[in-house]
Structures are given as C-alpha cells and as structure tokens.
Write an enzyme that holds these catalytic residues in place. Sequence first.
Site, PDB file in Angstrom:
ATOM      1  N   LYS A 139      20.350  -1.294  51.948  1.00 36.29           N
ATOM      2  CA  LYS A 139      20.803   0.043  52.303  1.00 36.29           C
ATOM      3  C   LYS A 139      21.696  -0.031  53.541  1.00 36.29           C
ATOM      4  O   LYS A 139      21.488  -0.932  54.350  1.00 36.29           O
ATOM      5  CB  LYS A 139      19.627   0.994  52.513  1.00 36.29           C
ATOM      6  N   TYR A 224      17.092   6.672  56.532  1.00 37.50           N
ATOM      7  CA  TYR A 224      15.647   6.734  56.247  1.00 37.50           C
ATOM      8  C   TYR A 224      15.159   8.184  56.235  1.00 37.50           C
ATOM      9  O   TYR A 224      14.281   8.542  55.447  1.00 37.50           O
ATOM     10  CB  TYR A 224      14.859   5.924  57.286  1.00 37.50           C
TER      11      TYR A 224
HETATM   12  P1  NDP Z   1      22.897  -9.379  60.587  1.00 36.27           P
HETATM   13  O1  NDP Z   1      24.113  -9.196  61.394  1.00 36.27           O
HETATM   14  O2  NDP Z   1      21.677  -9.910  61.239  1.00 36.27           O
HETATM   15  O3  NDP Z   1      23.210 -10.323  59.349  1.00 36.27           O
HETATM   16  C1  NDP Z   1      24.277 -10.073  58.477  1.00 36.27           C
HETATM   17  C2  NDP Z   1      24.718 -11.383  57.863  1.00 36.27           C
HETATM   18  O4  NDP Z   1      25.771 -11.104  56.939  1.00 36.27           O
HETATM   19  C3  NDP Z   1      25.343 -12.378  58.858  1.00 36.27           C
HETATM   20  O5  NDP Z   1      24.362 -13.173  59.504  1.00 36.27           O
HETATM   21  C4  NDP Z   1      26.229 -13.186  57.972  1.00 36.27           C
HETATM   22  O6  NDP Z   1      25.444 -14.187  57.307  1.00 36.27           O
HETATM   23  C5  NDP Z   1      26.671 -12.205  56.880  1.00 36.27           C
HETATM   24  N1  NDP Z   1      28.044 -11.730  57.065  1.00 36.27           N
HETATM   25  C6  NDP Z   1      29.023 -11.850  56.153  1.00 36.27           C
HETATM   26  N2  NDP Z   1      30.166 -11.366  56.597  1.00 36.27           N
HETATM   27  C7  NDP Z   1      29.916 -10.896  57.850  1.00 36.27           C
HETATM   28  C8  NDP Z   1      30.735 -10.280  58.838  1.00 36.27           C
HETATM   29  N3  NDP Z   1      32.041 -10.014  58.621  1.00 36.27           N
HETATM   30  N4  NDP Z   1      30.154  -9.936  59.997  1.00 36.27           N
HETATM   31  C9  NDP Z   1      28.847 -10.170  60.232  1.00 36.27           C
HETATM   32  N5  NDP Z   1      28.033 -10.771  59.322  1.00 36.27           N
HETATM   33  C10 NDP Z   1      28.580 -11.133  58.148  1.00 36.27           C
HETATM   34  O7  NDP Z   1      22.592  -7.966  59.909  1.00 36.27           O
HETATM   35  P2  NDP Z   1      21.215  -7.491  59.267  1.00 36.27           P
HETATM   36  O8  NDP Z   1      20.603  -8.627  58.543  1.00 36.27           O
HETATM   37  O9  NDP Z   1      20.427  -6.785  60.270  1.00 36.27           O
HETATM   38  O10 NDP Z   1      21.737  -6.379  58.217  1.00 36.27           O
HETATM   39  C11 NDP Z   1      22.318  -6.734  56.977  1.00 36.27           C
HETATM   40  C12 NDP Z   1      22.116  -5.581  55.982  1.00 36.27           C
HETATM   41  O11 NDP Z   1      20.718  -5.353  55.811  1.00 36.27           O
HETATM   42  C13 NDP Z   1      22.706  -4.244  56.421  1.00 36.27           C
HETATM   43  O12 NDP Z   1      23.234  -3.569  55.318  1.00 36.27           O
HETATM   44  C14 NDP Z   1      21.514  -3.497  56.981  1.00 36.27           C
HETATM   45  O13 NDP Z   1      21.654  -2.088  56.889  1.00 36.27           O
HETATM   46  C15 NDP Z   1      20.415  -3.992  56.075  1.00 36.27           C
HETATM   47  N6  NDP Z   1      19.104  -3.943  56.726  1.00 36.27           N
HETATM   48  C16 NDP Z   1      18.059  -3.400  56.050  1.00 36.27           C
HETATM   49  C17 NDP Z   1      16.806  -3.336  56.609  1.00 36.27           C
HETATM   50  C18 NDP Z   1      15.673  -2.789  55.853  1.00 36.27           C
HETATM   51  O14 NDP Z   1      14.599  -2.613  56.437  1.00 36.27           O
HETATM   52  N7  NDP Z   1      15.811  -2.511  54.568  1.00 36.27           N
HETATM   53  C19 NDP Z   1      16.563  -3.818  57.974  1.00 36.27           C
HETATM   54  C20 NDP Z   1      17.725  -4.436  58.587  1.00 36.27           C
HETATM   55  C21 NDP Z   1      18.941  -4.472  57.981  1.00 36.27           C
HETATM   56  P3  NDP Z   1      26.037 -15.628  56.950  1.00 36.27           P
HETATM   57  O15 NDP Z   1      26.319 -16.272  58.284  1.00 36.27           O
HETATM   58  O16 NDP Z   1      24.959 -16.259  56.195  1.00 36.27           O
HETATM   59  O17 NDP Z   1      27.287 -15.403  56.143  1.00 36.27           O
END
Ligand code: NDP
Length: 373
Positions: A139, A224
């Site tokens: 989401k 949420y």
């Molecule tokens: P992070 O920034 O921690 O991780 C995102 C990952 O996406 C990065 O580590 C990277 O992984 C990849 N990525 C690819 N392209 C990009 C870019 N241009 N910039 C930054 N990262 C990029 O974010 P979150 O994990 O916190 O959030 C990711 C998604 O999950 C969002 O949509 C957020 O809303 C959702 N979310 C949902 C939650 C829930 O409870 N359901 C809780 C937290 C987040 P790599 O290095 O492997 O390519």
Amino acid sequence: MNTRRDFLQKLAASAIAFPSITSFAAATVPVVGCNTPYDGPVLRVAIMGLGSYGTRVAEAMQSCKKAKLVGAISGTPAKLKNWQAKYNIPEKNCYNYENFDAVRNNPDIDAVYVITPNALHHDQVIRVAKAGKHAICEKPMAVNAKEGQEMVDACKQAGVKLLVGYRMHFEPHTLEVIRMRKAGQFGTIRFFQGLTGFTIGDPTQWRLNKQLSGGGSLMDIGIYSINGSRYMVGEDPVWVTAQETKTDKVKFKEGVDETIQFQLGFPSGAVASCLSTYNMNNLDKFFLDGTGGWAEMWPSTGYGPIKGRTHLGELNQPIVTHQTLQMDEMSGILLAGEQPVVPVDGAEAVKDLKVIDGIYASVASGKRVDLQL
Ligand code: NDP
C-alpha cells in the site's frame, strides 16, 4: 533515519504510558506460529525491493507454513548476496529491475511481492503481470485511482491475481470488531474516528519526494484511516471534505502533505473524522460508535500488539505476527481460491485510491467532493 519501523516500535512503547490504556492487560498470548503440520500447496514468493518493510516481510515469512520466500529482486547486488545466504535463495531466483521480466521463464516462482516506493508499484506490478506471475503489492497500491485501475486491468488481462498488503484485514482484533459490527452488537453505526500519524525523520527520504511517494502522510499512513473507516463502518463513503495544514514548507514541499484532516460521509448517514500526519507521534487509534455500543482500538494498525476494547469489555484475541498471517492467508487466496472476510484485491485498493484522489481534490478546491467507489 526515523523509519516507520522505529516509529512503530516507539509507538508500542509509548502507548504503555497512556493512562487510558494502562488498564489493558499485557499481551500474554504467544505470537501465533505455524507449527501445525501442513501438506497443502505452498505459495513461492519473490520479494521485490529489499528495504525496511521487505526485510520485515522476509523475516516473518520464515514462520509461514503456506508461503515460502524463494526469490529476490533488487537494485542493490550486495543485498541480493546477503539475502541469498540468509534465506537460502538460489542465484537463478535473483533478479534486478532491468531483467526481472525473465521471471516468466522461472517455474519456481508463483508470485512477486512488490515492496518498493509507491510511485514505482504501477509499472512494476504491470511487468509482473505480463510475466504471468501473481502480484502482491504494498500500500498504497498506486499514487492515484487511474493508475490503480490500470494495474487491476493489466492483471485481469494477464490472467493473474493482484493482492495488496492490507495486513490488518487478517488481524484478529480487527476481525473481531468487524464480526461484532456485522452481528449488530454496536447497533447502527453513526461515527468513526481514525487517527494515524508519526513524526517523520530524514528529509531526504523517498517518502518526502513526490516523484516517488505520490504525496505525503496521506499516501503512507493516512491510508490506514481511509481503509479502516471502510472496514470498521462497513460501507463505502459517498463524499469527502478535507483540510491541509503545513508548518514546515521546506521539509514538506509542494504536493507532499504534512497534515490533513478529512471527513467522510457514508450512505447510511454515518460519518468519519480522520487525521493523517507526518508531524505528530502517538497517533494510531480507531474509535467506532453505534447506537448500541462502541469499539476502540489503540494501537489500531501498527505491527502490534493491537489492543482493543468495546462497551462489552476488553478484546483478547491472539497476538499475531501480521506479515506471517497475511502471507499464509494470501497463499490460500491465490492457490486455493479462499475468500478473505475483508477483500485484499486490487479493486479494494482502487477504492482507497479514489478516496485519496477525493481528499486531495477537496484540499485543492476547499469544497466537498462526491465519491463513487
Ligand atoms: P524502504 O525505503 O525501506 O525500501 C524500499 C526499497 O525499494 C529500497 O530499499 C530499494 O530496495 C527499493 N527501491 C527501488 N527503487 C528505489 C528508489 N528509487 N528509491 C528508494 N528505494 C528504491 O521503504 P519501505 O520498505 O519502508 O517501503 C516500501 C513500500 O512498502 C512502500 O510502498 C510503503 O508504503 C510500504 N510499506 C508498507 C507497510 C505495511 O505495514 N504494510 C510498512 C512499511 C512500508 P533495493 O535496494 O533492494 O532495490
């Protein structure tokens, strides 16, 4: 960096300090594991985006019985190496953002779970669908309803399913309140209040970059309250009004909302009043009021333990690891055609995106916006 994970950990700790909930019993029920034997189909999942939440899901999946982490898609080769070693992922199940379309030729992967910044979900999910794999998407599913609908259409056209990481739709306290509402135990629902927010840290993170986030707090945490208002009230809203306040125009640039209050009207006449913010802590609270009773959940959407009480007393549902339960349940949906109590499919997510579109439109116009979900 003040990650959402940090926030939720702090929230769980700080909630204990609030007098109004100190009467809640400490969680004594163990985290639900998956220890009972299972010999049915197992959903083989590749995670795309090995960031904070992707890592949380990967860890939680180690306790799944119906789902297994088998692949990884990342733009960071070092993370892929780390995950291969940590989760025993074979090299042939590892991809980057340029070559992951080749997952179509990989019979060992059933579904790709997209956990990247919001604005990337649209194209990535459509590529997953075109590769013939089921898509699970975090989401907000997209940054607006038009893009969300395109994702739904692409998955339909490709003959694959699209699910969204609405982990609360499987959470036991949440489901108990929904069960009680359906059983008429709150009478006619008149009012819902949803308070969701946290103080965001690092000003350089993608969550504060409209190109990647699609907006601000509303996209990330306010969703949420939007989604919660729908499953708590049990109706879809027909109008919205919204107001934005911004105290820091440097950190929260044009198009990145800091705080939005919004009100929703439902066909029955029930109303909701909600707050979404990146500038206040301790906001993770739902309140539902009906002619015959009420329910309060606080914390309501964090990673847990979720706590709740109603006019009949405290809720004592099992404490679960949300992502473990979610992935097991999603396996049942994708592989066995099971139906969740509250939908978690792409159409469900498009409804939330229509509300988000309406909220931003109301902020811009200052007027009430009619919704057709
Ligand atoms: P992070 O920034 O921690 O991780 C995102 C990952 O996406 C990065 O580590 C990277 O992984 C990849 N990525 C690819 N392209 C990009 C870019 N241009 N910039 C930054 N990262 C990029 O974010 P979150 O994990 O916190 O959030 C990711 C998604 O999950 C969002 O949509 C957020 O809303 C959702 N979310 C949902 C939650 C829930 O409870 N359901 C809780 C937290 C987040 P790599 O290095 O492997 O390519």
